[in-house]
Scaffold this motif. Structure first.
Motif, PDB file in Angstrom:
ATOM      1  N   ASN A 103       0.827  -1.212   0.000  1.00 29.52           N
ATOM      2  CA  ASN A 103       0.000   0.000   0.000  1.00 29.52           C
ATOM      3  C   ASN A 103       0.861   1.261   0.000  1.00 29.52           C
ATOM      4  O   ASN A 103       0.384   2.330   0.390  1.00 29.52           O
ATOM      5  N   GLY A 104       2.102   1.124  -0.454  1.00 27.02           N
ATOM      6  CA  GLY A 104       3.011   2.257  -0.447  1.00 27.02           C
ATOM      7  C   GLY A 104       2.744   3.240  -1.572  1.00 27.02           C
ATOM      8  O   GLY A 104       1.917   3.020  -2.475  1.00 27.02           O
ATOM      9  N   LEU A 105       3.477   4.341  -1.520  1.00 30.61           N
ATOM     10  CA  LEU A 105       3.276   5.423  -2.488  1.00 30.61           C
ATOM     11  C   LEU A 105       3.591   4.981  -3.914  1.00 30.61           C
ATOM     12  O   LEU A 105       2.899   5.381  -4.857  1.00 30.61           O
ATOM     13  N   MET A 146       1.506   3.966  -9.392  1.00 28.61           N
ATOM     14  CA  MET A 146       1.406   3.100 -10.575  1.00 28.61           C
ATOM     15  C   MET A 146      -0.038   2.716 -10.858  1.00 28.61           C
ATOM     16  O   MET A 146      -0.454   2.668 -12.028  1.00 28.61           O
ATOM     17  N   MET A 147      -0.823   2.450  -9.832  1.00 30.53           N
ATOM     18  CA  MET A 147      -2.233   2.117 -10.053  1.00 30.53           C
ATOM     19  C   MET A 147      -3.020   3.343 -10.498  1.00 30.53           C
ATOM     20  O   MET A 147      -3.933   3.249 -11.325  1.00 30.53           O
ATOM     21  N   PHE A 148      -2.675   4.520  -9.984  1.00 35.97           N
ATOM     22  CA  PHE A 148      -3.358   5.753 -10.392  1.00 35.97           C
ATOM     23  C   PHE A 148      -3.094   6.068 -11.861  1.00 35.97           C
ATOM     24  O   PHE A 148      -3.983   6.530 -12.586  1.00 35.97           O
ATOM     25  N   LEU A 149      -1.865   5.816 -12.320  1.00 37.42           N
ATOM     26  CA  LEU A 149      -1.503   6.081 -13.711  1.00 37.42           C
ATOM     27  C   LEU A 149      -1.920   4.959 -14.648  1.00 37.42           C
ATOM     28  O   LEU A 149      -1.741   5.079 -15.869  1.00 37.42           O
ATOM     29  N   GLY A 150      -2.467   3.897 -14.119  1.00 35.86           N
ATOM     30  CA  GLY A 150      -2.917   2.792 -14.955  1.00 35.86           C
ATOM     31  C   GLY A 150      -1.809   1.863 -15.398  1.00 35.86           C
ATOM     32  O   GLY A 150      -2.009   1.042 -16.298  1.00 35.86           O
ATOM     33  N   THR A 177      -0.472  -0.494 -13.600  1.00 38.38           N
ATOM     34  CA  THR A 177      -0.822  -1.813 -13.109  1.00 38.38           C
ATOM     35  C   THR A 177      -2.204  -1.752 -12.474  1.00 38.38           C
ATOM     36  O   THR A 177      -2.643  -0.691 -12.003  1.00 38.38           O
ATOM     37  N   ASP A 178      -2.894  -2.884 -12.478  1.00 33.81           N
ATOM     38  CA  ASP A 178      -4.245  -2.940 -11.906  1.00 33.81           C
ATOM     39  C   ASP A 178      -4.244  -3.346 -10.440  1.00 33.81           C
ATOM     40  O   ASP A 178      -5.231  -3.147  -9.735  1.00 33.81           O
ATOM     41  N   GLU A 179      -3.163  -3.932  -9.989  1.00 29.02           N
ATOM     42  CA  GLU A 179      -3.070  -4.369  -8.603  1.00 29.02           C
ATOM     43  C   GLU A 179      -1.670  -4.093  -8.089  1.00 29.02           C
ATOM     44  O   GLU A 179      -0.730  -3.895  -8.885  1.00 29.02           O
ATOM     45  N   PRO A 180      -1.504  -4.035  -6.767  1.00 33.87           N
ATOM     46  CA  PRO A 180      -0.179  -3.730  -6.217  1.00 33.87           C
ATOM     47  C   PRO A 180       0.880  -4.730  -6.669  1.00 33.87           C
ATOM     48  O   PRO A 180       0.623  -5.933  -6.756  1.00 33.87           O
ATOM     49  N   VAL A 181       2.057  -4.217  -6.962  1.00 34.61           N
ATOM     50  CA  VAL A 181       3.192  -5.048  -7.367  1.00 34.61           C
ATOM     51  C   VAL A 181       4.042  -5.337  -6.130  1.00 34.61           C
ATOM     52  O   VAL A 181       4.358  -4.424  -5.353  1.00 34.61           O
ATOM     53  N   ARG A 182       4.403  -6.566  -5.956  1.00 35.33           N
ATOM     54  CA  ARG A 182       5.209  -6.951  -4.802  1.00 35.33           C
ATOM     55  C   ARG A 182       6.658  -6.537  -5.028  1.00 35.33           C
ATOM     56  O   ARG A 182       7.338  -7.054  -5.914  1.00 35.33           O
TER      57      ARG A 182
END
Length: 291
Positions: A133-135, A140-144, A146-151
């Motif tokens: 849930n980091g910045l 990246m999700m806001f800019l599209g 990625t659709d889900e958080p990247v580990r």
């Protein structure tokens, strides 16, 4: 028979270097020798360190795939961080050298800011940024992208990102020291003779920056290969590198001889890689630019 003044002149360099030599021997050479002796002791899980000498620790490090994988991971991590620091740091230094005095000081302070912060505080800050849930994931999700958080936590990618952040200033400082000796008129002469900017950079500027790039690469590679705090906090317990493996042998399993062996192998490998790459790159660039 030499005169007293001549004998005194011959002894003077040794007398002047004696304090530094004493510090070197007492604080660096002596611990290394003791670590080398410790690595030759045998170890038993029930009785601890045994009063017998053996090469079993070195045989285990060089034959066990677990330790070989750790050293390959460490070397790959150091090589990638060094390459990224060259790609980022050299253009950054060139841009910095062309700035005016006031802005140059401000941006130089920004570049060197990671060195002014404790390594633990800096690494914990990166762990927050690279978290699920980091910045970084939120952007990246806001800019599209990625659709889900990247580990990124507990991965080699996260460790490399955090290490590049702190190693770039070392590259900038090394290249900056070299670029201060350059004559700007040499570049202007190349342009005035009809050479395009690309040719001027690779045939005029880059050969003069090569000593700074090489020294910066050596510093970055050595510091990255021996880094402990960042791989331990960002990489976690499972992503082992040489420094964290030695730490675990010393404090977790209490196998001090094996930990000393890993530390010495890391030191020797560091020296071999640095010296070998330094000579290879020097010969390579010399043949290219002289040919």
């Amino acid at each position: 028979m030499p005169s007293p003044s001549a004998a005194r002149a011959r002894r003077m360099p040794w007398l002047l270097s004696a304090p530094a030599l004493a510090v070197f021997v007492s604080l660096l050479l002596t611990p290394l020798v003791l670590t080398g002796v410790l690595s030759l002791y045998a170890f038993d899980g029930q009785r601890g360190i045994l009063d017998t000498y053996t090469l079993a620790n070195y045989i285990e490090v060089f034959t066990d795939t677990y330790y070989l994988e750790i050293f390959v991971r460490t070397a790959g991590m150091a090589a990638v961080v060094t390459l990224l620091c060259v790609i980022i740091g050299v253009p950054e230094t060139l841009i910095l050298s062309r700035m005016r005095g006031r802005w140059r000081g401000i941006f130089l302070l920004i570049i060197l800011a990671p060195l002014l912060i404790s390594v633990v505080v800096r690494t914990l800050g990166w762990s927050i940024l690279l978290g699920t849930n980091g910045l970084v994931n939120q952007i990246m999700m806001f800019l599209g992208i990625t659709d889900e958080p990247v580990r990124m936590m507990f991965t080699l990618t996260g460790v490399i990102v955090a290490l590049v952040h702190v190693m770039v200033p070392f590259m900038v400082l090394s290249v900056w020291a070299t670029i201060q000796k350059l004559d700007p008129q040499v570049e202007q002469a190349g342009l005035s003779l009809g050479a395009p900017p690309r040719t001027t950079f690779f045939r005029v500027i880059l050969p003069q920056l090569l000593p700074g790039i090489l020294s910066g690469s050596i510093i970055v590679f050595a510091l990255t290969a021996s880094a402990f705090a960042t791989p331990a906090l960002i990489g976690g317990r499972r992503l082992k590198v040489a420094a964290t493996a030695a730490y675990d042998e010393f404090l977790s399993t209490l196998n001090w001889p094996l930990g000393a062996t890993i530390a010495l192998v890391l030191l020797v490998a560091n020296i071999i890689v640095i010296v070998g790459c330094n000579r290879w790159v020097e010969r390579r660039f010399r043949s290219v630019f002289e040919g």
